[in-house]
Design an enzyme around this catalytic site. Structure first.
Site: not given
Length: 587
Positions: A52, A114-115, A164, A476
Site C-alpha cells: 500500500e 477485525f482490522q 463497508k 548521507m
C-alpha cells in the site's frame, strides 16, 4: 447501483483515469464495482501495486508529474496505516490526492472489530480534510468536496473513509456525479503590489528566491518572464528546480544545505529577497537568524499562512502567483533599468562570475564511477526525462547536477524526505505520461524499501529506467557521522546488499552493472535504449560525499567543501543538535 458502483462512476466523472491500490476485506465491494471498469467510454484503470505504501507514492508521483489529482485505495486497518507515509509526503509537499480507505460497517465501528482503526482520526494531521461517510446519501457531497478541496488553493491530500455497509447500500436514487469547480485564486491587493514595487525599485543587490509554489500555481511562464524582464539573479529551492532552466544565465542554482556556492553567497549578501512560492524551509535557510542578514523581503505566496511565518516580510503579497508576477513585471523592469541601474548591473555581473568560478567540476581522479558526472551525462542524454528520486546523497547529486528545464521533470520527496519514494513515484509518472522518458534514481538503502514494486513495473510493462547508485552504506548518515560524530559509524553498513542485478532479473527486468567510469557511456546508452523497464546498477565509492555542505547551526556562507581538512571540519563545525541528527537521515 450500490454505493461502490456509484463511487466508481463518480471517479470517472472527476476525470480520474488511473488509480493505485491493493484490495482487502473492508474495501472489497469497491473492488467488485471496479470489475470491468477498465473498458468503455470512461475507462478507469486500476494498478495493483505490491504494498500500500507503493500505492500512495505512485498516486503521489502521478499527481506531481501532471498537476492532476492522484487517487489511491486500500482496505481498513493495516491497509490504511501502510498509506500514511505517502499521504504525509503529499501533505508536506502540497500534492493533490484523494485517498479512499475501506472501513468496517458502521454498526461495528467502535467495537474493535477485525482490522478496525480510527482512520479518520489517524489521518487528520496529514490531510487537508478527512471524511467518514456514514450514509449512502452523503456520497455526492463527500466526493465532490474531496476533489474540490484537494485541487483548491494550496493543493493536498483528502481522505474518504468508506464503511463497508455504505459501499453495498442502495444508491439507485443518487444523481449522476457533478464535479465542483475549484475555488478561484485570490488576486493580490493593489497596496501589497505597490509596497513590493517600492522595495524592488530601491534594491541594489536583489535576488529572486523561487520555490515549489511556482509549479503548484502554474506560474512557471510568468516567473520566467519576470526574471528575464528584471534581469535579477535567481536562486531556487529543491522543489523549485526547473522553474528557470538550469542553463539560464541568471540561474545561480539551488540554495541551502547542499546548494551552490554562488547561490548561497548571493543570498547572504543580498539587500532584497524576492521570494516567490517558497517557505524559508530550514534546509534552504541554514541558521535562520543569520539568513540573508542584510535583506529586506518581498514574499509572494498563495497561502497567507506562509507569509511572515519564519521570516518577517517587509512586503507580503498574497494571491495568485501568475497574476502577481504579471502585475509586477513591467513596472519592476522599468524601475530596475533606471535608478541604481549601474549598481544592479555590477551586482549581476558579480553573481554570474561567481557561478562560473564555482561551477561543478567533473574531473575527479581515479577509475571509479563519479556519481555527479554520471548524472550530468544522463541528463544530457535524456534532457526531457521525468526524474523520480529517492532520498539521500543521490537525491542531492541529482538536484545539483541534473539539467532540469521544467519543475514537473523533478519528482522528489522534499519536506518529508521519505526513502522508498522513487520507484513507485516513477511508476505513477509513467502511467500518467505513457510516452515520457521516466528515470528513477535511487540508492541502495532507499531502493530496498519498496523493491517489491519491480513486480508492478514488470506486470504493466512500464519502460521506467532505474539508476541504482550503490555505495553499500546509508550514505548521507555516514557522511554526517564522518564530519560531525568523529567517524563513529553507527548502523550505516550495507555491505551485505544483495546482488541487485540478480534481484532485478528475478523480477524479469533486464539489468546491467558498472563499476568503472570507462563503462559509463556505453551503459547509459544501453539503459536508455532498452525496450521496457531496465536497471543500471552502479557501484560507487563508499567514502564519496556530497559537496558543498552547510554544517548544522551555521549560515549559508559557511560552506564546507572537499578542500576543508578533517581538523577544520571538527573545530569549526560542532556536533549537531539532536534535531539536526534526526534530519540528517532525510537530508
Amino acid at each position: 447501483m450500490n454505493g461502490a458502483r456509484w463511487l466508481v462512476q463518480a471517479l470517472a466523472a472527476e476525470g480520474v483515469d488511473t488509480l493505485f491500490g491493493y484490495p482487502g476485506g473492508a474495501i472489497m465491494p469497491f473492488y467488485d464495482a471496479l470489475h470491468g471498469a477498465a473498458t468503455g467510454e470512461h475507462a478507469l484503470k486500476h494498478v495493483l501495486v505490491r504494498h500500500e505504501q507503493g500505492a500512495a507514492f505512485a498516486a503521489n508521483g502521478y499527481a506531481r508529474a501532471s498537476g492532476q489529482v492522484g487517487v489511491c485505495v486500500a482496505t481498513s486497518g493495516p491497509g490504511a496505516t501502510n498509506l500514511v507515509t505517502g499521504i504525509a509526503d503529499a501533505m508536506l509537499d502540497s500534492v493533490p490526492m484523494v485517498v479512499i480507505t475501506g472501513q468496517v460497517s458502521t454498526a461495528l465501528m467502535g467495537t474493535d472489530a477485525f482490522q478496525e482503526l480510527d482512520v479518520f482520526g489517524m489521518m487528520m494531521p496529514i490531510v487537508k480534510h478527512s471524511f467518514l461517510v456514514r450514509r449512502v446519501d452523503d456520497l455526492p457531497n463527500v466526493v465532490a468536496e474531496a476533489f474540490r478541496i484537494a485541487r483548491s488553493g494550496r493543493p493536498g491530500p483528502v481522505l474518504i473513509d468508506l464503511p463497508k455497509d455504505v459501499q453495498i447500500g442502495d444508491a439507485s436514487h443518487l444523481p449522476a456525479h457533478a464535479p465542483r469547480p475549484v475555488d478561484e485564486a485570490s488576486r493580490p491587493i493593489d497596496a501589497s503590489l505597490h509596497a513590493a514595487l517600492a522595495l524592488i525599485s530601491q534594491a541594489q543587490k536583489p535576488v529572486v528566491y523561487g520555490g515549489g509554489g511556482i509549479a503548484l500555481g502554474d506560474a512557471v511562464q510568468a516567473f520566467r518572464t519576470f526574471v528575464d524582464a528584471t534581469q535579477i539573479p535567481t536562486v531556487l529551492t529543491l522543489r523549485g528546480l526547473g522553474a528557470l532552466p538550469s542553463e539560464h544565465p541568471l540561474n545561480l542554482g539551488m540554495l541551502g544545505m547542499h546548494g551552490s556556492r554562488a547561490a548561497n553567497l548571493a543570498v547572504q549578501e543580498a539587500d532584497l529577497l524576492i521570494v516567490v512560492g517558497a517557505r524559508f524551509d530550514d534546509r534552504a535557510t541554514g541558521k535562520l537568524a543569520e539568513f540573508a542578514p542584510n535583506a529586506r523581503v518581498v514574499h509572494m505566496d498563495l497561502d497567507t499562512c506562509e507569509i511572515g511565518k519564519l521570516r518577517h516580510a517587509d512586503a507580503g503579497v498574497r494571491g495568485d502567483l501568475p497574476t502577481t508576477l504579471t502585475a509586477l513585471t513591467l513596472p519592476c523592469a522599468a524601475h530596475l533599468h533606471g535608478r541604481n541601474g549601474a549598481a544592479r548591473r555590477s551586482w549581476r555581473a558579480t553573481c554570474q562570475q561567481r557561478a562560473r568560478d564555482h561551477a561543478a567540476r567533473y574531473d575527479a581522479p581515479g577509475d571509479t564511477v563519479f556519481a555527479p558526472a554520471l548524472l550530468k551525462r544522463l541528463s544530457e542524454l535524456a534532457p526531457q526525462a521525468v526524474v523520480a528520486c529517492d532520498v539521500g546523497q543521490h537525491q542531492m547529486w541529482v538536484a545539483q547536477h541534473w539539467r532540469f528545464n521544467d519543475p514537473r521533470q523533478h519528482l522528489t520527496s522534499g519536506a518529508l524526505g521519505a526513502m522508498g519514494f522513487g520507484l513507485p513515484a516513477a511508476i505513477g509518472a509513467q502511467l500518467q505520461q505513457a510516452d515520457a522518458q521516466v528515470v528513477c534514481v535511487s540508492g541502495d538503502g532507499s531502493f530496498l524499501m519498496n523493491v517489491q514494486e519491480l513486480a508492478t513495473l514488470r506486470r504493466y510493462g512500464l519502460p521506467v529506467k532505474i539508476v541504482l547508485l550503490d555505495n553499500q552504506a546509508l550514505g548521507m548518515v555516514r557522511q554526517w557521522q564522518e564530519l560531525f560524530f568523529d567517524k563513529r559509524y553507527s548502523e550505516i553498513d550495507l555491505s551485505d546488499n544483495p546482488d541487485f542485478v540478480a534481484v532485478a532479473q528475478a523480477f524479469g527486468i533486464q539489468a546491467l552493472h558498472v563499476d568503472r567510469r570507462d563503462q559509463v557511456e556505453d551503459a547509459l546508452q544501453a539503459l536508455l535504449a532498452a525496450d521496457g523497464p531496465a536497471l543500471l546498477h552502479v557501484a560507487i565509492d563508499t567514502a564519496a560525499n556530497v559537496w558543498p555542505l552547510v554544517p548544522p547551526n551555521h549560515n549559508n556562507a559557511q560552506m564546507l567543501d572537499p578542500t576543508d581538512t578533517e581538523a577544520e571540519a571538527r573545530t569549526t563545525n560542532p556536533s549537531p543538535t539532536a534535531e539536526d541528527s534526526r534530519h540528517a537521515i532525510s537530508a
